[in-house]
Write a protein that holds these residues in place. Sequence first.
Motif, PDB file in Angstrom:
ATOM      1  N   ASP A 222      38.514  43.302  31.998  1.00 49.30           N
ATOM      2  CA  ASP A 222      37.068  43.212  32.216  1.00 49.30           C
ATOM      3  C   ASP A 222      36.786  42.780  33.658  1.00 49.30           C
ATOM      4  OD1 ASP A 222      36.441  43.981  29.671  1.00 49.30           O
ATOM      5  OD2 ASP A 222      36.138  41.943  28.903  1.00 49.30           O
ATOM      6  N   ILE A 223      37.580  41.814  34.129  1.00 52.10           N
ATOM      7  CA  ILE A 223      37.416  41.333  35.502  1.00 52.10           C
ATOM      8  C   ILE A 223      37.815  42.406  36.501  1.00 52.10           C
ATOM      9  CG2 ILE A 223      38.236  39.629  37.186  1.00 52.10           C
ATOM     10  CD1 ILE A 223      38.668  37.724  34.763  1.00 52.10           C
ATOM     11  N   LEU A 224      38.954  43.064  36.267  1.00 53.99           N
ATOM     12  CA  LEU A 224      39.431  44.107  37.183  1.00 53.99           C
ATOM     13  C   LEU A 224      38.467  45.280  37.250  1.00 53.99           C
ATOM     14  CD1 LEU A 224      43.261  44.247  36.332  1.00 53.99           C
ATOM     15  CD2 LEU A 224      42.091  42.872  38.062  1.00 53.99           C
ATOM     16  N   THR A 225      37.693  45.470  36.175  1.00 51.67           N
ATOM     17  CA  THR A 225      36.725  46.569  36.131  1.00 51.67           C
ATOM     18  C   THR A 225      35.437  46.207  36.867  1.00 51.67           C
ATOM     19  OG1 THR A 225      37.605  47.345  34.021  1.00 51.67           O
ATOM     20  CG2 THR A 225      35.383  48.068  34.602  1.00 51.67           C
ATOM     21  N   ASN A 226      34.986  44.977  36.705  1.00 52.55           N
ATOM     22  CA  ASN A 226      33.708  44.564  37.282  1.00 52.55           C
ATOM     23  C   ASN A 226      33.815  44.050  38.712  1.00 52.55           C
ATOM     24  OD1 ASN A 226      31.484  44.657  35.049  1.00 52.55           O
ATOM     25  ND2 ASN A 226      33.314  43.878  34.017  1.00 52.55           N
ATOM     26  N   LYS A 227      35.007  43.660  39.118  1.00 51.02           N
ATOM     27  CA  LYS A 227      35.242  43.156  40.467  1.00 51.02           C
ATOM     28  C   LYS A 227      36.361  43.948  41.125  1.00 51.02           C
ATOM     29  CE  LYS A 227      32.444  39.534  40.364  1.00 51.02           C
ATOM     30  NZ  LYS A 227      31.319  39.366  41.318  1.00 51.02           N
ATOM     31  N   LYS A 228      36.294  44.043  42.461  1.00 48.86           N
ATOM     32  CA  LYS A 228      37.406  44.662  43.178  1.00 48.86           C
ATOM     33  C   LYS A 228      38.416  43.567  43.494  1.00 48.86           C
ATOM     34  CE  LYS A 228      38.709  47.942  46.777  1.00 48.86           C
ATOM     35  NZ  LYS A 228      39.405  48.757  45.752  1.00 48.86           N
ATOM     36  N   CYS A 229      39.486  43.537  42.735  1.00 49.98           N
ATOM     37  CA  CYS A 229      40.485  42.478  42.854  1.00 49.98           C
ATOM     38  C   CYS A 229      41.798  43.035  43.396  1.00 49.98           C
ATOM     39  CB  CYS A 229      40.753  41.842  41.486  1.00 49.98           C
ATOM     40  SG  CYS A 229      39.273  41.228  40.661  1.00 49.98           S
ATOM     41  N   LEU A 230      42.563  42.146  43.992  1.00 48.30           N
ATOM     42  CA  LEU A 230      43.903  42.485  44.455  1.00 48.30           C
ATOM     43  C   LEU A 230      44.848  41.395  43.955  1.00 48.30           C
ATOM     44  CD1 LEU A 230      45.778  44.299  46.172  1.00 48.30           C
ATOM     45  CD2 LEU A 230      45.255  42.808  48.125  1.00 48.30           C
ATOM     46  N   ILE A 231      45.846  41.788  43.167  1.00 54.22           N
ATOM     47  CA  ILE A 231      46.839  40.850  42.650  1.00 54.22           C
ATOM     48  C   ILE A 231      48.189  41.220  43.246  1.00 54.22           C
ATOM     49  CG2 ILE A 231      48.018  39.986  40.593  1.00 54.22           C
ATOM     50  CD1 ILE A 231      45.495  40.654  39.000  1.00 54.22           C
ATOM     51  N   ILE A 232      48.880  40.234  43.804  1.00 52.10           N
ATOM     52  CA  ILE A 232      50.194  40.464  44.389  1.00 52.10           C
ATOM     53  C   ILE A 232      51.223  39.701  43.582  1.00 52.10           C
ATOM     54  CG2 ILE A 232      51.666  40.202  46.425  1.00 52.10           C
ATOM     55  CD1 ILE A 232      47.915  40.107  46.843  1.00 52.10           C
ATOM     56  N   LEU A 233      52.259  40.388  43.119  1.00 54.97           N
ATOM     57  CA  LEU A 233      53.381  39.762  42.418  1.00 54.97           C
ATOM     58  C   LEU A 233      54.626  39.966  43.267  1.00 54.97           C
ATOM     59  CD1 LEU A 233      52.694  40.885  38.728  1.00 54.97           C
ATOM     60  CD2 LEU A 233      52.019  38.754  39.853  1.00 54.97           C
ATOM     61  N   ASP A 234      55.097  38.890  43.871  1.00 56.34           N
ATOM     62  CA  ASP A 234      56.247  38.931  44.780  1.00 56.34           C
ATOM     63  C   ASP A 234      57.538  38.615  44.015  1.00 56.34           C
ATOM     64  OD1 ASP A 234      57.700  39.157  47.087  1.00 56.34           O
ATOM     65  OD2 ASP A 234      56.720  37.501  48.135  1.00 56.34           O
ATOM     66  N   ASP A 235      58.675  39.107  44.552  1.00 61.58           N
ATOM     67  CA  ASP A 235      60.001  38.851  43.962  1.00 61.58           C
ATOM     68  C   ASP A 235      60.092  39.358  42.527  1.00 61.58           C
ATOM     69  OD1 ASP A 235      61.491  37.620  46.070  1.00 61.58           O
ATOM     70  OD2 ASP A 235      60.225  35.852  45.852  1.00 61.58           O
ATOM     71  N   LEU A 236      59.560  40.542  42.298  1.00 64.08           N
ATOM     72  CA  LEU A 236      59.534  41.107  40.942  1.00 64.08           C
ATOM     73  C   LEU A 236      60.935  41.281  40.361  1.00 64.08           C
ATOM     74  CD1 LEU A 236      57.482  42.462  38.846  1.00 64.08           C
ATOM     75  CD2 LEU A 236      58.352  44.620  39.751  1.00 64.08           C
ATOM     76  N   GLN A 237      61.950  41.478  41.219  1.00 65.94           N
ATOM     77  CA  GLN A 237      63.309  41.750  40.736  1.00 65.94           C
ATOM     78  C   GLN A 237      63.853  40.631  39.844  1.00 65.94           C
ATOM     79  OE1 GLN A 237      62.624  41.268  44.006  1.00 65.94           O
ATOM     80  NE2 GLN A 237      63.683  39.376  44.496  1.00 65.94           N
ATOM     81  N   ASN A 238      63.239  39.460  39.890  1.00 66.46           N
ATOM     82  CA  ASN A 238      63.749  38.334  39.110  1.00 66.46           C
ATOM     83  C   ASN A 238      63.433  38.426  37.619  1.00 66.46           C
ATOM     84  OD1 ASN A 238      64.993  36.772  41.229  1.00 66.46           O
ATOM     85  ND2 ASN A 238      62.937  36.357  41.981  1.00 66.46           N
ATOM     86  N   ILE A 239      62.604  39.388  37.220  1.00 68.00           N
ATOM     87  CA  ILE A 239      62.344  39.529  35.780  1.00 68.00           C
ATOM     88  C   ILE A 239      63.272  40.576  35.149  1.00 68.00           C
ATOM     89  CG2 ILE A 239      59.936  38.858  36.093  1.00 68.00           C
ATOM     90  CD1 ILE A 239      59.111  41.727  35.562  1.00 68.00           C
TER      91      ILE A 239
END
Length: 444
Positions: A222-239
Amino acid sequence: MNVTEILQFADQLIINKTGKRLDDLQKTVITGVYEGKTYETIAEECNRSESRVRSVGRKLWQILSESLGEDVNKHNFCWTIERVINNSQFYNFGNNQINYCHNDNNESSKNTKQGIKNKLYYDLTIAPKINRFCDRTSEIDTLSKWILNQNTHLISILGLSGIGKTTLVKRFIDLHQQKFDAIVWRSLKFPQSLDLLLDDLLKHHKLDSLPTINDKLKQLFDILTNKKCLIILDDLQNIFIPSQFAGKYQPEYQDYQTLFKMITETQHQSSVILISQEQCPEMECLDEELYPIKSLELSGLDNPEILKNTGLKNKDSWLKLIKLYEGNLLYLKSISILINKNYDDQVADFLAENTLHITNQMQSHFQETFHHLSPQEQEIVLELSKFENPISREELRQSLNLSSVDFNNGLQSLQQRYLITKIKEDKILFKLSPVFQEYVRTCC
């Protein structure tokens, strides 16, 4: 955040404290510090003595420390100012008074029913500070086109450790922060479950209790749709699971796969950037027209400016050193320290030995990398390291005691980790990353 905003904010703090605006030299010092320059370099560029520049800097940090009520110095200036601005949205500088619009619990509660606050929100607390940024102009342009023009939902920034992935993303944010309603930077260096990550992402919205992960995902979108957001996930290889082929999720982080699929398959106006040393399965797509996803693979830099301020001598030899270590900033930092300690900063003397030296720091890094590989990948790497020149898939296959399935999966996985490069000539050839190859030859 850019230098103009930093200067404006610092100017108002100085006015509020002293009644005077920043003068030209003070602006020059702040701009230079923001760009990661030393006092010596700033002095040279503005034709002033280094002692004069240092004196101006000391007075600036003292006034800013008194204004903000916390210690400010050359090393933490940019981080401190950015944090203050991001955490306290300022909007009025009238009558030399700085007024802040702090987050207010009462106002937040008013927005609870709406589910989304109207304020801008930037959480870059753990994002890196950029001391120097060289080249990558085309990569910044590409990111800008994908995110700002094409509304690409999911983007991977990929490449070896130390190649500049995180710095590139932070530079993009510095240039375009004002174009987003919200930006959140999170590291998965010590990963947490998706459930906890969602709690973290939603904690500032003061929403009603959301007991299930599905409820939390719905609220996030809902938030991503109503607002222009940017989420950064660093070091993804650790999952991902160590000692297996690249991109296999650890069971406790399997839910991330659901999130990434929803990011690409749901209509919204936001973007998620994944920074990783290995490709995740969701980013592999032969037809990018079907899904709003993009991958940007980074190679090393070949600009001598990346060795500026290292103290190294023989500038005419810098480019040769950079190419020897693949333009990787992690390798170059380590070898620069060695040259400083053992060769008195003389790059020419080091290169004269004609040796690709693997430092202790590099050995530790590569040891961790090698043990992270699956047994099949290790076998391929050990065999490939014996060859001076790139070889074909068929030649490599013949010299290994692996099934066709294990061989092909291992070869693909090593490419997803950016340890093997594919070369397209008359026929397809493969080669190891040269510095990693030297480590395998000498230490494995």
